[in-house]
Design a protein around this motif. Structure first.
Motif, mmCIF file in Angstrom:
data_model
loop_
_atom_site.group_PDB
_atom_site.id
_atom_site.type_symbol
_atom_site.label_atom_id
_atom_site.label_comp_id
_atom_site.label_asym_id
_atom_site.label_seq_id
_atom_site.Cartn_x
_atom_site.Cartn_y
_atom_site.Cartn_z
ATOM 1 N N PHE A 11 -24.748 -65.831 4.544
ATOM 2 C CA PHE A 11 -25.624 -65.674 5.838
ATOM 3 C C PHE A 11 -25.415 -63.967 6.665
ATOM 4 N N GLY A 12 -24.128 -63.407 6.243
ATOM 5 C CA GLY A 12 -24.187 -61.535 6.189
ATOM 6 C C GLY A 12 -24.755 -60.352 4.715
ATOM 7 N N LYS A 13 -25.819 -61.554 4.275
ATOM 8 C CA LYS A 13 -25.905 -60.527 2.891
ATOM 9 C C LYS A 13 -27.156 -58.753 3.081
ATOM 10 N N GLY A 14 -27.667 -58.878 4.309
ATOM 11 C CA GLY A 14 -28.613 -58.495 4.703
ATOM 12 C C GLY A 14 -27.846 -57.045 6.195
ATOM 13 N N PHE A 15 -26.882 -57.545 6.478
ATOM 14 C CA PHE A 15 -25.968 -56.548 7.683
ATOM 15 C C PHE A 15 -25.768 -55.233 6.499
ATOM 16 N N ILE A 16 -26.243 -54.426 7.445
ATOM 17 C CA ILE A 16 -26.806 -53.152 7.245
ATOM 18 C C ILE A 16 -25.167 -52.193 7.777
ATOM 19 N N SER A 17 -26.014 -52.702 9.551
ATOM 20 C CA SER A 17 -24.704 -51.234 10.390
ATOM 21 C C SER A 17 -25.092 -51.667 11.443
ATOM 22 N N MET A 18 -24.646 -51.926 12.628
ATOM 23 C CA MET A 18 -24.226 -52.842 14.365
ATOM 24 C C MET A 18 -23.372 -51.040 15.048
ATOM 25 N N HIS A 19 -24.399 -50.412 16.189
ATOM 26 C CA HIS A 19 -23.999 -49.261 16.568
ATOM 27 C C HIS A 19 -24.189 -49.737 18.071
ATOM 28 N N LEU A 20 -23.441 -49.915 19.514
ATOM 29 C CA LEU A 20 -23.440 -49.975 20.944
ATOM 30 C C LEU A 20 -22.523 -48.442 21.677
ATOM 31 N N SER A 21 -23.552 -47.853 21.872
ATOM 32 C CA SER A 21 -23.067 -46.538 22.412
ATOM 33 C C SER A 21 -23.376 -47.027 24.382
ATOM 34 N N ASP A 22 -22.832 -45.710 25.238
ATOM 35 C CA ASP A 22 -23.089 -45.469 26.763
ATOM 36 C C ASP A 22 -23.602 -44.377 26.189
ATOM 37 N N GLN A 23 -23.312 -42.957 24.786
ATOM 38 C CA GLN A 23 -23.330 -42.124 25.222
ATOM 39 C C GLN A 23 -23.932 -41.481 24.010
ATOM 40 N N HIS A 24 -25.102 -42.585 23.660
ATOM 41 C CA HIS A 24 -25.830 -42.447 22.670
ATOM 42 C C HIS A 24 -27.141 -40.439 22.464
ATOM 43 N N ALA A 25 -26.662 -40.124 21.473
ATOM 44 C CA ALA A 25 -27.843 -38.880 21.442
ATOM 45 C C ALA A 25 -28.772 -38.992 20.963
ATOM 46 N N GLY A 26 -29.639 -38.050 21.323
ATOM 47 C CA GLY A 26 -30.979 -38.020 21.057
ATOM 48 C C GLY A 26 -31.809 -38.714 21.704
ATOM 49 N N GLY A 27 -31.884 -39.563 22.969
ATOM 50 C CA GLY A 27 -33.024 -39.879 23.503
ATOM 51 C C GLY A 27 -32.643 -39.512 24.919
ATOM 52 N N SER A 28 -33.845 -40.019 25.625
ATOM 53 C CA SER A 28 -34.026 -39.616 26.941
ATOM 54 C C SER A 28 -32.565 -40.854 27.698
ATOM 55 N N ASN A 29 -32.480 -42.097 26.508
ATOM 56 C CA ASN A 29 -31.767 -43.073 27.154
ATOM 57 C C ASN A 29 -30.760 -43.085 26.351
ATOM 58 N N LYS A 30 -29.257 -42.752 27.132
ATOM 59 C CA LYS A 30 -27.766 -43.165 26.513
ATOM 60 C C LYS A 30 -27.842 -44.188 26.571
ATOM 61 N N LYS A 31 -27.882 -45.267 26.745
ATOM 62 C CA LYS A 31 -27.340 -46.090 26.759
ATOM 63 C C LYS A 31 -27.682 -46.890 25.355
ATOM 64 N N MET A 32 -27.567 -47.721 24.446
ATOM 65 C CA MET A 32 -28.469 -48.603 23.749
ATOM 66 C C MET A 32 -27.782 -48.991 22.849
ATOM 67 N N LEU A 33 -28.286 -50.080 22.001
ATOM 68 C CA LEU A 33 -27.937 -50.721 20.782
ATOM 69 C C LEU A 33 -28.608 -51.087 20.006
ATOM 70 N N VAL A 34 -27.996 -50.723 19.295
ATOM 71 C CA VAL A 34 -28.990 -50.802 17.909
ATOM 72 C C VAL A 34 -28.291 -51.209 16.231
ATOM 73 N N PHE A 35 -29.599 -51.631 16.068
ATOM 74 C CA PHE A 35 -29.072 -52.951 15.204
ATOM 75 C C PHE A 35 -30.078 -52.544 13.839
ATOM 76 N N LYS A 36 -28.903 -52.519 12.364
ATOM 77 C CA LYS A 36 -30.044 -52.572 11.572
ATOM 78 C C LYS A 36 -29.376 -52.896 10.326
ATOM 79 N N PHE A 37 -30.847 -53.812 9.816
ATOM 80 C CA PHE A 37 -30.675 -55.318 8.904
ATOM 81 C C PHE A 37 -31.647 -54.908 7.262
ATOM 82 N N ALA A 38 -31.302 -55.222 6.361
ATOM 83 C CA ALA A 38 -31.990 -55.559 5.510
ATOM 84 C C ALA A 38 -32.907 -56.399 5.148
#
Length: 498
Positions: A363-390
């Motif tokens: 079930f996890g062959k398409g998993f690439i990364s997962m990033h959970l942070s309250d200090q996320h850089a590069g945007g107006s909202n710092k508290k973000m959850l980012v998931f990346k799948f294939a």
């Protein structure tokens, strides 16, 4: 007499300068020889233009190299024999006749047949009684036949070569037109293929009774039910928006597919293959996320993220697998601010469903990364959850169901998660230290900007002073001196006496 002597002096003076008296005769003799050779050369070159010579007739001869000598030997007139001849009263200039031998008293002499080859080089104006029709020799006929055949072969070869040249001259145009046709066909087929993949994902996870329909109240880019679910930003970029859920303000899914519409990119992907990717960005509420910095990815990608991503570089480090409990498969690597956060977020349910040894291969062959942070850089909202799948292909879109289910699961998990007091103290100290470093960096950048601005202003003033005249510069210096003297004088305060 005086004039003649002076003229003789002028004429003989060059010989006195260049040569001696004894060599004057030899010098004049050499000049005479050169003049005679020059006159002889001019007469030889002009003799070829007189009428009756063989120069013009030789040019009309066949140019066959192999039979040229034989032709001259057979067609050249024989030298006349040294014998007496009697002239006839008809003509004084008839052609010479060879002597006829007497066969007997009663026999008549046989007329000697003269070959036509002996009259080839006779002048018609000089001799009379010469036959006008001359037979062409057999060798010359053969030469002309061979020449005509050679000319035909040359013409055929030239025509064939011309045809090949005409076909070959359009090779670039044929290639360009073929490339354009293939490019156009690939553009429409690749565009349709990307659209089918995006629609297949939306029909699986964004329609009624799907995962996002159960977890979000508003799907799509509009506020009505008829609004489209997907927003097409390019031939290979599609976006999906969802909102109306606790702990977050919204979710944005971006599908970045292969550039199948581009023929060059398709050929490049055949050499260096890549995957279709989808990225989920969840914007958390300010009061719904504690001090959490965590990332999970494949080992090589996790090391790269820890070195390049700003918040992971400042706060997080690679987490070694703990002993005595379940952990992720060996292919994955966790990056976290503390082991407590990593252990709390990687629960047994997640390990059994996706990241465990048994479930990840299926079930996890398409998993690439997962990033959970309250200090996320590069945007107006710092508290973000980012998931990346294939993304899988159209017929296997259901294979990523458990990966998509991680998004609403971690929204609730992070929204309810609270750090312990000990972990909170460490995270607050680290964040205050980073804030001070950022403030110092900001102040140093401001100082550098001010110094740079002052330097530019001083340079402009110097350039302006260089353009001023001497009188204007003297006035400016006097004004500056007066200002300095006024500044150095003590200040007096005058009061009125009552």
């Amino acid at each position: 007499m005086a004039k003649s002597s002076s003229g003789a002096l002028l004429a003989s003076s060059p010989f006195r300068i260049f040569i001696s008296r004894g060599e004057a005769f030899l010098f004049l003799f050499a000049i005479f020889i050169l003049l005679s050779l020059f006159v002889q050369r001019i007469s030889a070159s002009s003799s070829a233009h007189f009428e009756g010579f063989d120069a013009e007739e030789d040019e009309e001869l066949p140019v066959s190299d192999t039979k040229q000598d034989d032709y001259f030997s057979t067609h050249r007139t024989p030298h006349p024999s040294i014998s007496l001849s009697t002239s006839t009263p008809e003509s004084e200039h008839g052609p010479p006749h060879s002597p006829v031998a007497d066969q007997g008293s009663g026999s008549t002499p046989k007329p000697q047949t003269t070959s036509s080859s002996s009259f080839d080089y006779w002048d018609e104006d000089e001799f009379e009684g010469i036959p006008q029709e001359l037979s062409v020799p057999s060798d010359e006929r053969a030469g002309t036949d061979q020449g005509s055949e050679a000319e035909k072969l040359d013409e055929d070869s030239k025509s064939n070569a011309g045809t090949q040249f005409k076909i070959g001259s359009y090779s670039i145009e044929i290639f360009c037109i073929s490339f354009f046709i293939v490019f156009a066909i690939n553009y429409f087929t690749g565009k349709k293929e990307n659209e089918s993949i995006a629609l297949a994902w939306a029909s699986k996870f964004a329609v009624k009774d799907s995962i996002f329909d159960k977890n979000f109240s508003l799907l799509g880019v509009g506020e009505t039910d008829d609004s489209p679910l997907l927003l097409k930003e390019g031939q290979n970029v599609f976006k999906f928006y969802a909102s109306g859920r606790r702990f977050c303000t919204g979710l944005l899914a971006t599908m970045e597919l292969k550039s199948r519409h581009d023929l060059i990119s398709r050929l490049y992907n055949m050499v260096i293959p890549c995957e279709d990717e989808i990225t989920f960005e969840v914007y958390m509420n300010d009061d719904a996320m504690d001090h959490v910095i965590f990332a999970l990815a494949r080992k090589k990608l996790a090391k790269t993220m820890q070195k390049e991503v700003k918040d992971l570089q400042r706060f997080a480090a690679l987490v070694a697998p703990p002993s005595g409990r379940k952990w992720v498969v060996e292919e994955l690597q966790a990056v976290s601010e503390s082991k407590e956060v990593a252990g709390d977020l990687l629960t047994d349910a997640v390990l059994d469903q996706v990241f465990g040894d048994k479930s990840f291969e299926k079930f996890g062959k398409g998993f690439i990364s997962m990033h959970l942070s309250d200090q996320h850089a590069g945007g107006s909202n710092k508290k973000m959850l980012v998931f990346k799948f294939a993304l899988p292909d159209v017929n296997h879109m259901a294979d990523m169901t458990r990966l998509v289910a991680l998004v609403p699961y971690y929204i609730d998990q992070i929204g309810r998660y609270k750090l312990s007091s000990h972990a909170r103290t460490k995270t607050e100290a680290a964040r205050s230290k980073v804030a001070q470093e950022e403030y110092k960096e900001l102040q140093s950048n401001r100082q550098e900007a001010l110094q740079k601005k002052k330097a530019e202003q001083g340079k402009k003033v110097e350039e302006a002073e260089a353009k001023l005249s001497a009188e204007a510069l003297r006035k400016k210096e006097a004004k500056e001196r007066a200002r300095q003297m006024k500044k150095s004088m003590p200040k007096l305060k005058m009061t009125r006496a009552h």
